[in-house]
Design a protein around this motif. Sequence first.
Motif, PDB file in Angstrom:
ATOM      1  N   PRO A   1     -15.874  48.911 -66.634  1.00  0.00           N
ATOM      2  CA  PRO A   1     -14.676  49.610 -66.154  1.00  0.00           C
ATOM      3  C   PRO A   1     -14.189  50.741 -67.041  1.00  0.00           C
ATOM      4  O   PRO A   1     -13.522  51.653 -66.557  1.00  0.00           O
ATOM      5  N   PHE A   2     -14.509  50.715 -68.338  1.00  0.00           N
ATOM      6  CA  PHE A   2     -13.998  51.747 -69.245  1.00  0.00           C
ATOM      7  C   PHE A   2     -14.998  52.882 -69.483  1.00  0.00           C
ATOM      8  O   PHE A   2     -14.762  53.760 -70.300  1.00  0.00           O
ATOM      9  N   LEU A   3     -16.138  52.868 -68.761  1.00  0.00           N
ATOM     10  CA  LEU A   3     -17.091  53.973 -68.817  1.00  0.00           C
ATOM     11  C   LEU A   3     -17.076  54.712 -67.485  1.00  0.00           C
ATOM     12  O   LEU A   3     -16.929  54.091 -66.426  1.00  0.00           O
ATOM     13  N   ASP A   4     -17.236  56.033 -67.534  1.00  0.00           N
ATOM     14  CA  ASP A   4     -17.303  56.762 -66.274  1.00  0.00           C
ATOM     15  C   ASP A   4     -18.658  56.502 -65.604  1.00  0.00           C
ATOM     16  O   ASP A   4     -19.539  55.816 -66.160  1.00  0.00           O
ATOM     17  N   VAL A   5     -18.820  57.026 -64.403  1.00  0.00           N
ATOM     18  CA  VAL A   5     -20.015  56.749 -63.619  1.00  0.00           C
ATOM     19  C   VAL A   5     -21.283  57.180 -64.348  1.00  0.00           C
ATOM     20  O   VAL A   5     -22.276  56.435 -64.411  1.00  0.00           O
ATOM     21  N   THR A   6     -21.289  58.369 -64.924  1.00  0.00           N
ATOM     22  CA  THR A   6     -22.484  58.857 -65.618  1.00  0.00           C
ATOM     23  C   THR A   6     -22.875  57.940 -66.762  1.00  0.00           C
ATOM     24  O   THR A   6     -24.048  57.568 -66.911  1.00  0.00           O
ATOM     25  N   ASP A   7     -21.901  57.524 -67.565  1.00  0.00           N
ATOM     26  CA  ASP A   7     -22.225  56.680 -68.713  1.00  0.00           C
ATOM     27  C   ASP A   7     -22.594  55.261 -68.293  1.00  0.00           C
ATOM     28  O   ASP A   7     -23.362  54.585 -68.985  1.00  0.00           O
ATOM     29  N   ASN A   8     -22.083  54.780 -67.164  1.00  0.00           N
ATOM     30  CA  ASN A   8     -22.529  53.490 -66.647  1.00  0.00           C
ATOM     31  C   ASN A   8     -24.030  53.511 -66.366  1.00  0.00           C
ATOM     32  O   ASN A   8     -24.734  52.542 -66.658  1.00  0.00           O
ATOM     33  N   VAL A   9     -24.501  54.611 -65.807  1.00  0.00           N
ATOM     34  CA  VAL A   9     -25.921  54.723 -65.484  1.00  0.00           C
ATOM     35  C   VAL A   9     -26.749  55.042 -66.726  1.00  0.00           C
ATOM     36  O   VAL A   9     -27.872  54.550 -66.890  1.00  0.00           O
ATOM     37  N   ALA A  10     -26.197  55.833 -67.628  1.00  0.00           N
ATOM     38  CA  ALA A  10     -26.944  56.283 -68.814  1.00  0.00           C
ATOM     39  C   ALA A  10     -27.021  55.230 -69.911  1.00  0.00           C
ATOM     40  O   ALA A  10     -27.814  55.363 -70.849  1.00  0.00           O
TER      41      ALA A  10
ATOM     42  N   HIS B   1     -21.138  63.880 -56.991  1.00  0.00           N
ATOM     43  CA  HIS B   1     -19.757  64.385 -57.040  1.00  0.00           C
ATOM     44  C   HIS B   1     -18.803  63.377 -57.679  1.00  0.00           C
ATOM     45  O   HIS B   1     -17.654  63.713 -57.957  1.00  0.00           O
ATOM     46  N   ARG B   2     -19.251  62.154 -57.936  1.00  0.00           N
ATOM     47  CA  ARG B   2     -18.426  61.122 -58.548  1.00  0.00           C
ATOM     48  C   ARG B   2     -18.843  60.866 -59.995  1.00  0.00           C
ATOM     49  O   ARG B   2     -18.408  59.884 -60.609  1.00  0.00           O
ATOM     50  N   ALA B   3     -19.645  61.761 -60.581  1.00  0.00           N
ATOM     51  CA  ALA B   3     -20.221  61.531 -61.902  1.00  0.00           C
ATOM     52  C   ALA B   3     -19.182  61.300 -62.985  1.00  0.00           C
ATOM     53  O   ALA B   3     -19.421  60.552 -63.939  1.00  0.00           O
ATOM     54  N   ALA B   4     -18.035  61.943 -62.886  1.00  0.00           N
ATOM     55  CA  ALA B   4     -17.002  61.814 -63.923  1.00  0.00           C
ATOM     56  C   ALA B   4     -15.923  60.796 -63.563  1.00  0.00           C
ATOM     57  O   ALA B   4     -14.979  60.595 -64.325  1.00  0.00           O
ATOM     58  N   ALA B   5     -16.074  60.123 -62.426  1.00  0.00           N
ATOM     59  CA  ALA B   5     -15.050  59.180 -61.976  1.00  0.00           C
ATOM     60  C   ALA B   5     -15.165  57.854 -62.719  1.00  0.00           C
ATOM     61  O   ALA B   5     -16.225  57.499 -63.255  1.00  0.00           O
ATOM     62  N   GLN B   6     -14.069  57.119 -62.736  1.00  0.00           N
ATOM     63  CA  GLN B   6     -14.066  55.753 -63.247  1.00  0.00           C
ATOM     64  C   GLN B   6     -14.462  54.806 -62.108  1.00  0.00           C
ATOM     65  O   GLN B   6     -14.226  55.106 -60.928  1.00  0.00           O
ATOM     66  N   PRO B   7     -15.067  53.662 -62.415  1.00  0.00           N
ATOM     67  CA  PRO B   7     -15.468  52.739 -61.357  1.00  0.00           C
ATOM     68  C   PRO B   7     -14.334  52.363 -60.410  1.00  0.00           C
ATOM     69  O   PRO B   7     -14.549  52.194 -59.204  1.00  0.00           O
ATOM     70  N   SER B   8     -13.120  52.240 -60.933  1.00  0.00           N
ATOM     71  CA  SER B   8     -11.980  51.855 -60.096  1.00  0.00           C
ATOM     72  C   SER B   8     -11.627  52.912 -59.055  1.00  0.00           C
ATOM     73  O   SER B   8     -10.910  52.625 -58.089  1.00  0.00           O
TER      74      SER B   8
ATOM     75  N   ARG C   1     -24.030  52.223 -54.776  1.00  0.00           N
ATOM     76  CA  ARG C   1     -25.018  53.269 -55.048  1.00  0.00           C
ATOM     77  C   ARG C   1     -25.142  53.540 -56.544  1.00  0.00           C
ATOM     78  O   ARG C   1     -26.236  53.772 -57.055  1.00  0.00           O
ATOM     79  N   VAL C   2     -24.020  53.498 -57.250  1.00  0.00           N
ATOM     80  CA  VAL C   2     -24.073  53.668 -58.707  1.00  0.00           C
ATOM     81  C   VAL C   2     -24.843  52.513 -59.347  1.00  0.00           C
ATOM     82  O   VAL C   2     -25.622  52.714 -60.280  1.00  0.00           O
ATOM     83  N   SER C   3     -24.655  51.302 -58.824  1.00  0.00           N
ATOM     84  CA  SER C   3     -25.386  50.166 -59.385  1.00  0.00           C
ATOM     85  C   SER C   3     -26.894  50.297 -59.130  1.00  0.00           C
ATOM     86  O   SER C   3     -27.710  49.876 -59.955  1.00  0.00           O
ATOM     87  N   ILE C   4     -27.275  50.894 -58.002  1.00  0.00           N
ATOM     88  CA  ILE C   4     -28.694  51.151 -57.746  1.00  0.00           C
ATOM     89  C   ILE C   4     -29.228  52.190 -58.735  1.00  0.00           C
ATOM     90  O   ILE C   4     -30.329  52.040 -59.289  1.00  0.00           O
ATOM     91  N   ALA C   5     -28.450  53.239 -58.964  1.00  0.00           N
ATOM     92  CA  ALA C   5     -28.855  54.245 -59.949  1.00  0.00           C
ATOM     93  C   ALA C   5     -29.042  53.605 -61.318  1.00  0.00           C
ATOM     94  O   ALA C   5     -30.019  53.886 -62.028  1.00  0.00           O
ATOM     95  N   ARG C   6     -28.125  52.743 -61.702  1.00  0.00           N
ATOM     96  CA  ARG C   6     -28.237  52.064 -63.001  1.00  0.00           C
ATOM     97  C   ARG C   6     -29.510  51.218 -63.075  1.00  0.00           C
ATOM     98  O   ARG C   6     -30.201  51.204 -64.096  1.00  0.00           O
TER      99      ARG C   6
END
Length: 239
Positions: A106-115, A143-150, A159-164
């Motif tokens: 929850p405290f990482l943005d979408v990009t860092d969750n995947v990275a 377009h959601r790369a900088a968003a927070q999971p919430s 979709r982010v979980s698939i990317a991860r």
Amino acid sequence: MTEQPAILIEGLRKVYGHGDTAVEALKDVHMSVAPGEVVGLIGPSGSGKSTLLKCLGAVIEPTAGRMVLSGQTIFDGADGGWQIPDLRALRRDRIGFIFQAPYLIPFLDVTDNVALLPMLAGQPNAASRTRARELLAALDVAHRAAAQPSELSGGEQQRVSIARALANHPPVVLADEPTAPLDSERALGVVRMLHRMAAQYRSAIIVVTHDEKIIPTFKRIYHIRDGRTVEERGEGRPV
């Protein structure tokens, strides 16, 4: 020349407990999944699906049998058990996990969750984030790369979980009820993405599901009942 399977399971058994209280969760499991293939794994509750996924994901140790990933034996009950010295590295680098719940940090943005996984594997931060952005673009959530999971919808989180799961180019992806919380449109969208990602990255994907909406999309299905698997040809409907 026939392409070797990305996943090969032979005679897998898992027994919990000992003596009179022993429970044989897996009795005789055989599976083979090719690179780039998506197969379904279905069966009633208590049939052994979760146990099988945990064994293949190197979360629990089988009792007997053999498991091979991309030509390398990772477990051989006749040769001392695990053949891989670092199971954490195996899970991190060679097996992608997709769960019913996304479990994003929850405290990482979408990009860092995947990275995060490539970073933990020792990849430079910049390269890891570049890889993350490529996957997010492929899954239509750039377009959601900088968003927070919430800040994401349920479909975007999945979709982010698939990317991860694909971040480290794993030859194997294990998806445990990935469409259970989704409506028909979003469920078929997730399956469409899994097929596309399997073809693009040559990952072998096993999808555990009870979801009647997606079962007809698999070309091959393994039924598991009472700890044993039976293979059958699926309908393979276009998604």
